[in-house]
Design an enzyme around this catalytic site. Structure first.
Site, PDB file in Angstrom:
ATOM      1  N   ASP A 141      -1.814  -1.005   5.916  1.00  0.00           N
ATOM      2  CA  ASP A 141      -2.103  -0.626   7.156  1.00  0.00           C
ATOM      3  C   ASP A 141      -3.620  -0.230   7.490  1.00  0.00           C
ATOM      4  O   ASP A 141      -3.821   0.464   8.539  1.00  0.00           O
ATOM      5  CB  ASP A 141      -1.279   0.899   7.279  1.00  0.00           C
ATOM      6  CG  ASP A 141      -1.880   1.802   6.412  1.00  0.00           C
ATOM      7  OD1 ASP A 141      -2.424   2.997   6.991  1.00  0.00           O
ATOM      8  OD2 ASP A 141      -1.899   1.643   5.197  1.00  0.00           O
ATOM      9  N   ASP A 153      -0.160   5.167   1.039  1.00  0.00           N
ATOM     10  CA  ASP A 153      -0.621   5.989   2.219  1.00  0.00           C
ATOM     11  C   ASP A 153      -0.523   5.533   3.643  1.00  0.00           C
ATOM     12  O   ASP A 153      -1.227   4.274   3.730  1.00  0.00           O
ATOM     13  CB  ASP A 153      -1.895   6.858   1.890  1.00  0.00           C
ATOM     14  CG  ASP A 153      -1.758   7.775   0.816  1.00  0.00           C
ATOM     15  OD1 ASP A 153      -0.890   8.831   0.974  1.00  0.00           O
ATOM     16  OD2 ASP A 153      -2.289   7.557  -0.042  1.00  0.00           O
ATOM     17  N   ASP A 160       0.939  -1.153  -0.035  1.00  0.00           N
ATOM     18  CA  ASP A 160       0.094   0.218  -0.035  1.00  0.00           C
ATOM     19  C   ASP A 160       0.827   1.178  -0.028  1.00  0.00           C
ATOM     20  O   ASP A 160       2.180   1.272   0.337  1.00  0.00           O
ATOM     21  CB  ASP A 160      -0.945   0.106   1.257  1.00  0.00           C
ATOM     22  CG  ASP A 160      -1.632   1.288   1.373  1.00  0.00           C
ATOM     23  OD1 ASP A 160      -2.447   1.546   0.273  1.00  0.00           O
ATOM     24  OD2 ASP A 160      -1.828   1.702   2.557  1.00  0.00           O
TER      25      ASP A 160
END
Length: 221
Positions: free
Chosen positions: A170, A12, A10
């Site tokens: 996250d 961000d 991922d």
């Protein structure tokens, strides 16, 4: 399990901590109007821009009677985010994982709900764009996580089966997207997402700096 052939990150909150600066910038706008944007509220939108996600601009308009539009607010918020991100570097452990993946001959990619310009801007600023030869994002698939499209596209471009790819996430929408696509998932919750439920992940770690890729592959096996 099948041998891991690729690692898909991922962006961000995972490669670069953009989530907290975005939250701080929006929270400041809310505070100007006498309202508090809590982490619990904002966390509902982390990892996705889907229509069902929490809309901080629309909610502020509802609470404070303001008439902000996302387009009208974006330049101001982005300027503040850039100020908060000045000097920020890739999060601990990420580049070590990329180097280890490269040394093992594994594919490396990014799968994100963000637009390409946002990702490229930051990776170029940090001097790491070439480390991620495949970037699969909203521009490519036209949908946001938890839709699995970004992960499926990343695997297709890498030439690997999703079952042989490891996603690093996250956020819960990201975790959901990766699992729906058929990838293995290591969750790395942040201060913004630590209170959420990551039990669907194959493994949860505090930081990529605390474990090696080889260790994770061995543990998943």
């Amino acid at each position: 399990m099948s041998p891991i052939a690729a690692v898909v990150f991922d962006f961000d909150g995972l490669i670069l901590d953009t989530e907290e600066p975005i939250y701080v910038a929006l929270r400041e706008v809310w505070a100007e109007h006498g309202h508090d944007l809590t982490i619990e509220m904002w966390a509902q939108s982390i990892g996705t821009n889907s229509e069902t996600a929490f809309d901080a601009t629309a909610e502020l308009n509802r609470l404070a009677g303001t008439d902000y539009t996302e387009g009208g607010l974006t330049p101001r918020v982005r300027a503040r985010i850039a100020e908060l991100l000045a000097g920020a570097d890739v999060l601990p452990g990420v580049l070590e994982w990329v180097a280890e993946a490269e040394a093992r001959g594994l594919g490396v990619a990014i799968a994100s709900s963000a637009d390409r310009a946002w990702i490229v801007e930051h990776l170029e600023r940090l001097g790491h764009l070439e480390r991620f030869p495949v970037v699969s994002c909203y521009d490519d698939v036209g949908v946001y996580k938890p839709d699995p499209a970004a992960y499926l596209a990343a695997c297709e471009r890498l030439g690997v089966e999703p079952s042989a790819a490891l996603a690093i996430e996250d956020s819960v929408p990201g975790l959901t997207a990766a699992k729906a696509a058929g990838l293995w998932v290591v969750a790395v919750p942040t201060a913004m997402t630590r209170h959420l439920d990551f039990s669907a992940a194959d493994l949860v770690v505090e930081s990529l700096a605390h474990v090696t890729l080889a260790d994770v592959i061995a543990r998943l096996a």
